[in-house]
Design an enzyme around this catalytic site. Structure first.
Site, PDB file in Angstrom:
ATOM      1  N   ASP A 391      42.143  50.768  43.221  1.00 55.76           N
ATOM      2  CA  ASP A 391      42.721  50.058  42.086  1.00 55.76           C
ATOM      3  C   ASP A 391      43.714  50.986  41.390  1.00 55.76           C
ATOM      4  OD1 ASP A 391      43.029  48.040  40.110  1.00 55.76           O
ATOM      5  OD2 ASP A 391      41.598  49.066  38.831  1.00 55.76           O
ATOM      6  N   LYS A 549      58.718  36.994  34.616  1.00 53.32           N
ATOM      7  CA  LYS A 549      58.983  38.440  34.528  1.00 53.32           C
ATOM      8  C   LYS A 549      59.696  38.821  33.227  1.00 53.32           C
ATOM      9  CE  LYS A 549      59.160  39.470  39.492  1.00 53.32           C
ATOM     10  NZ  LYS A 549      58.757  38.137  39.963  1.00 53.32           N
ATOM     11  N   THR A 677      46.211  46.112  43.102  1.00 56.03           N
ATOM     12  CA  THR A 677      46.153  46.015  41.649  1.00 56.03           C
ATOM     13  C   THR A 677      46.481  44.609  41.194  1.00 56.03           C
ATOM     14  OG1 THR A 677      47.132  46.842  39.599  1.00 56.03           O
ATOM     15  CG2 THR A 677      48.540  46.829  41.528  1.00 56.03           C
ATOM     16  N   GLY A 678      45.930  44.255  40.059  1.00 55.09           N
ATOM     17  CA  GLY A 678      46.277  42.980  39.444  1.00 55.09           C
ATOM     18  C   GLY A 678      47.482  43.083  38.541  1.00 55.09           C
ATOM     19  N   ASN A 788      36.602  43.365  38.339  1.00 56.17           N
ATOM     20  CA  ASN A 788      37.413  42.699  39.352  1.00 56.17           C
ATOM     21  C   ASN A 788      37.446  43.461  40.663  1.00 56.17           C
ATOM     22  OD1 ASN A 788      38.971  44.803  38.150  1.00 56.17           O
ATOM     23  ND2 ASN A 788      40.809  43.881  38.988  1.00 56.17           N
ATOM     24  N   ASP A 789      36.925  44.676  40.685  1.00 55.09           N
ATOM     25  CA  ASP A 789      36.907  45.482  41.904  1.00 55.09           C
ATOM     26  C   ASP A 789      35.583  45.371  42.643  1.00 55.09           C
ATOM     27  OD1 ASP A 789      39.500  46.556  41.311  1.00 55.09           O
ATOM     28  OD2 ASP A 789      38.551  47.905  39.883  1.00 55.09           O
TER      29      ASP A 789
END
Length: 995
Positions: A391, A549, A677-678, A788-789
């Site tokens: 991560d 973005k 990664t998020g 989340n990992d």
């Protein structure tokens, strides 16, 4: 070799996750549970539900009370190595096959099973206690009778739940009310998405305006919500109040949600429960825990099959030499049982004990203090890792951004020149205080050429206004907004934001003189260097999304009435929004190459008429249920034209200590690192450069966003032409590629020196790990620090969260009778030989300091030579040689004492075993000497109790001693000579380092 990939999609294999989910779905249908669908939830009335919902229970256990023992035993005996010993022990219940006492076979097997069951039971109990603690947490629920206490496990869809500051959100909810005066709250989401920055959440406007929380039960209102899904970054729903005139309709988005497993960081909130139990976003993004088995165990399992095949062949030969006389089929089985100790159960015991010791050493390692080993079955895996998946936030980085650069096109300001920016800001507000009121606010700035001070001022003001940061004033840890309104004390101010780079930007504007001192849902207050307060009304906010973005804000200056639209975002989208210039692209590239996170800041002035027209269209688009995102984006884009470019900002994410040398060490050791990664693509790319995950000599290929098979095909062809190039890809593009071109994509990605996957959902992280295992057959290690990992860590092979006697039967007329019986068999498998073999866990090829200094040595471990088929065959030949020497040496030297063959051969066998252990040792440890002496002492001491098998008076004679010594030396001395010659003329790669 062609550069084109044929347009032939890979046949879709049913992967493990799809099988699991398919099976689960079928099971749910069998149990009467329907597929998830949209729902209508009435506030405070869980009885008005239109479908059945799961209980709000968290369950992370692998087994339940009834499946524990069958499940543990199945996981043990599904491998041939363990099944072999079970069948061997069970065969002794048949009288015709019995070779000795039952305890000879069942005691060692029972010991191994007891260790496994106890270890699994301890882990299940710990997991049960953690789940019970979460499910038993007490919350306050609003009811018609007032506020009542309720356990987390008893919360239902439709309940109105009160969550205090620093309390975990128990279920997926819609945010209705907050005690914060600014009308918002912050969430800590690190256990959900891995991001340590706080997320801003807004309550439903209609319910926030109610006088008290109890009014929520008096109104007739409901929420229409989408079906449960795994997307933690988006939500579509509507709030409707029917008892008002006219009825109130509000659109709901991710900003109005409170997902389970997040923590309230400010104030007290009230929410209505939407999803519970297995329908929670956090639960749907995790996979069921699985039992892991190490590669070493799989290799031993394979070698066991080979040895068993050899036993079958030898048994057939033995029976053939008897011409298949009599009940020859029974003789085959007896020979198989007789030779069974060629596969010693002591190996199983030593493997388990060795792993426990390795786990203990890891826990006690002073270089990694606080390490907890959650699984003691796979510690040896760490020595054979080929892919490390990590991560970003909190693992590689500290998630603390530092402002590094301000670029205005003609001039740039770095850390060493920020005092110039400060002087410009001071001069502007000093000049304003001396000018007549008509000139205040720089109203003539667009009509004349701006001075440098005014350009700097416009840029700094835009940065100070365009964000989602809220200043919070704390005194002794207690929030005091009233004090903040009166004094704006700098020493008590803390910035809360949804992104660390926004905090870095606001902290920088404070350092140069323009300070954010107040903010609520509708206004912003800035303080000038002279202490004057500037008030701005927030008209609209457009939050950052992965698709856009960029983020924007429309504010009205209370002193002048001017309406200004500020926007900041990535250069790839802002380049088409701002007015033409000749420096944006070049300078963005220069700053990005330095590893900086670059944002483009722009503004546009609006008239009152322009804003009113925009607001009407924007409100209408937000109320749409279908294609809402597209309609809202279209309305906003109508403003995003010909904006004035103000500046570029560059911030840098602070890395964890020693990240760069660690990644360099991993690279030299032959381990490829993938970052999953998020976070956003730009941030992930900058971190990869800054951490030297991508070296300066390597190019980066940013895989553009693809949405269909054709686009994926073209982009894969473009990527195929690159060489020695790191890959950066988004989760959406990755999903498309894996759907149509799984094999081609994984083939190309595995050739890359590094891979960065951004905006990855937790399930995608686990899927990537699984595909690497399937496509490469290599071992993977996953490192993460957030909830989340968990799926990725569970899926990886290693997860890191930031825990000789065949010979006797052929001599004695090929009779299927055992030479060693009863306790001799158990003793040889345990106390006579276990301690020296077990002490080998202390052996080292090289010192740890040398291994860290020369990480290239790790590549030897990846080859797996210590347990290769060649090594296995060599040890088989050694065993045959030593078994022959012991047996035939005993026949030759002890012909007159033939009746004592057990004492002769068994003593030689024990001595040979101890000497062979000593032969394999590279670096001696004092405990190894103790183990050798202890085993020998145990054998000598036990002779007193073994008079049934061994004549003690016979082995005390001088003739016995010197003849056994000769047999032992003949069986071991040639091997010592060969070892010396090999180390002399063909030394291992590490020998020069140790010398």
């Amino acid at each position: 070799m062609t550069d084109n990939i044929p347009l032939q999609p890979v046949r879709q294999k049913k992967r493990m996750d799809s099988k699991h989910r398919s099976g689960c779905c079928q099971c749910l249908r069998c149990c009467g549970r329907r597929d998830p669908r949209p729902r209508t939830v009435w506030l405070g009335h869980p009885e008005k539900r239109d479908q059945r919902y799961p209980r709000n229970v968290i369950n992370n256990q692998k087994y339940n009370f009834f499946t524990f023992l069958p499940g543990v035993l199945f996981n043990q005996f599904k491998y041939f190595f363990n099944l072999y010993f079970l069948l061997l022990a069970c065969s002794q219940f048949v009288v015709e096959m019995r070779l000795g006492a039952l305890y000879t076979y069942w005691v060692p097997l029972g010991f191994v099973l007891a260790v496994t069951v106890i270890r699994e039971a301890a882990e299940e109990i710990r997991c049960y206690m953690r789940d019970k603690e979460v499910n038993s947490q007490i919350y306050s629920k609003l009811t018609a009778r007032g506020t009542v206490k309720v356990k987390s496990s008893n919360i239902q869809v439709g309940d109105l739940i009160i969550v205090e500051k620093n309390q975990r959100v128990p279920a997926d909810m819609i945010f209705l009310r907050t005690s914060e005066k600014n009308g918002s709250c912050f969430l800590r989401t690190d256990q959900l998405d891995g991001e340590t920055d706080w997320k801003l959440r807004l309550p439903v406007t209609c319910t926030q305006r109610l006088p008290t929380a109890s009014e929520l039960l008096q109104i007739r209102s409901y929420i229409y919500a989408e079906e449960p899904n795994i997307d933690i970054h988006n939500f579509v729903g509507t709030f409707t109040r029917e008892d008002s005139d006219p009825p109130v309709n509000e659109s709901l988005s991710i900003e109005n949600t409170l997902w389970a497993s997040t923590v309230i960081a400010s104030g007290t909130v009230v929410g209505v429960v939407l999803y519970t139990g297995r329908e929670l976003r956090s639960v749907m993004n995790t996979s069921n825990p699985r039992s892991k088995i190490g590669l070493f165990d799989l290799e031993v399992n394979c070698l066991t099959k080979i040895l068993f095949g050899a036993l079958v062949v030898v048994s057939l030969v033995m029976v053939a030499l008897q011409h298949f006389a009599g009940r020859w089929y029974l003789q085959i089985i007896r020979f198989l049982l007789l030779f069974s100790n060629i596969i010693p159960i002591s190996l199983r015991v030593n493997l388990d004990m060795g792993k426990i010791v390795y786990s203990w050493v890891i826990r006690r390692d002073s270089k990694i203090p606080g390490t907890v080993v959650r699984s003691s079955t796979i510690p040896e895996q760490l020595g054979r890792i080929s892919y490390l998946l990590t991560d970003k936030t909190g693992t590689l980085t500290q998630n603390e951004m530092v402002f590094k650069r301000l670029h205005l096109g003609t001039v740039a300001y770095g850390l060493d020149s920020m005092d110039e920016v400060q002087s410009h800001i001071f001069s502007i507000y000093t000049q304003q205080s001396q000018d007549p009121p008509a000139v205040k606010g720089l109203t003539l700035a667009t009509k004349v050429r701006k001075t440098m001070s005014s350009r700097v001022h416009e840029a700094v003001k835009a940065i100070a206004l365009c964000h989602n940061v809220t200043p919070v004033y704390e005194s002794n840890g207690v929030t005091d907004q009233a004090e903040a309104e009166r004094h704006y004390e700098d020493s008590c101010r803390v910035y809360q934001a949804s992104s660390p780079d926004e905090v870095a930007l606001v902290q920088w504007t404070e350092s140069v003189g323009l300070t954010l001192v107040g903010r609520d849902q509708s206004s912003v207050q800035l303080r000038t260097p002279g202490g004057h307060i500037l008030n701005f009304t927030i008209l609209q906010i457009f939050p950052f999304t992965y698709e856009s973005k960029r983020m924007g804000i429309i504010v009205r200056d209370e002193s002048t009435g001017e309406i200004t639209f500020y926007m900041k975002g990535a250069d790839v989208v802002m380049a088409g929004i701002v007015q033409y210039n000749d420096w944006l692209e070049e300078e963005c590239g220069n700053m990005a190459r330095e590893g900086l996170r670059v944002l483009v800041v722009a503004k546009k002035s609006l008239t009152e008429e322009q804003y009113q027209d925009f607001e009407a269209r924007y409100v209408q688009a937000k109320l749409s249920v279908h294609d809402r995102s597209l309609k809202v984006a279209t309305v906003i884009e109508s403003l995003e034209m010909e904006m004035e470019l103000l500046c570029l900002t560059g911030v840098e994410d602070q890395l964890q200590t020693d990240v760069r040398p660690t990644l360099e060490t991993l690279r030299n050791a032959g381990i490829k690192v993938w970052m999953l990664t998020g976070d956003k693509l730009e941030t992930a790319t900058c971190t990869a450069k800054n951490a030297h995950l991508v070296t300066r000599t390597q190019d980066i290929h940013i895989f553009r966003l693809v949405t269909n098979r054709g686009e994926a095909h073209l982009e894969l062809n473009a990527f195929r032409r690159k060489h020695d190039c790191a890959l950066v890809i988004s989760g959406d593009s990755l999903e498309v590629c894996l759907k149509y071109y799984e094999y081609e994509f994984m083939e190309l990605a595995c050739q890359c020196p590094a891979v960065v996957c951004c905006r990855c959902a937790p399930t995608q992280k686990a899927q990537i790990v699984r595909l690497l295992q399937e496509r490469t057959g290599k071992l993977t290690c996953a490192v993460g620090d957030g909830g989340n990992d968990v799926s990725m860590i569970q899926e990886a092979d290693c997860g890191v969260g930031v825990e000789g006697k065949a010979v006797f039967s052929s001599v004695f007329y090929f009779a299927s009778v055992p030479l060693y019986q009863g306790f001799l068999i158990i003793g040889y498998s345990t106390i006579y030989t276990m301690f020296p073999v077990f002490s080998l866990v202390l052996d080292k090829d090289v010192k740890s300091e040398v291994a860290m200094l020369y990480p290239e040595l790790y590549k030897d471990l990846l080859k797996g030579r210590p347990l290769s088929y060649k090594t296995f065959l060599i040890w088989v030949l050694i065993s045959i040689y030593q078994g022959s020497i012991i047996m035939y040496g005993a026949l030759l030297l002890f012909e007159s004492e033939f009746v004592h063959i057990v004492a002769i051969s068994f003593t030689s066998l024990i001595l040979t075993e101890l000497l062979m252990v000593a032969l394999t040792i590279q670096t001696w440890h004092w405990l190894m000497i103790v183990a050798e002496l202890l085993s020998l002492s145990c054998y000598i001491a036990s002779l007193v109790f073994l008079h049934e098998f061994i004549d003690v008076y016979f082995i005390a004679t001088l003739s016995f001693l010197w003849k056994v010594t000769v047999i032992t030396l003949v069986s071991c001395l040639p091997l010592y000579v060969l070892k010396y010659l090999r180390r002399r003329f063909s030394p291992p790669s590490y020998s020069k380092l140790t010398s």
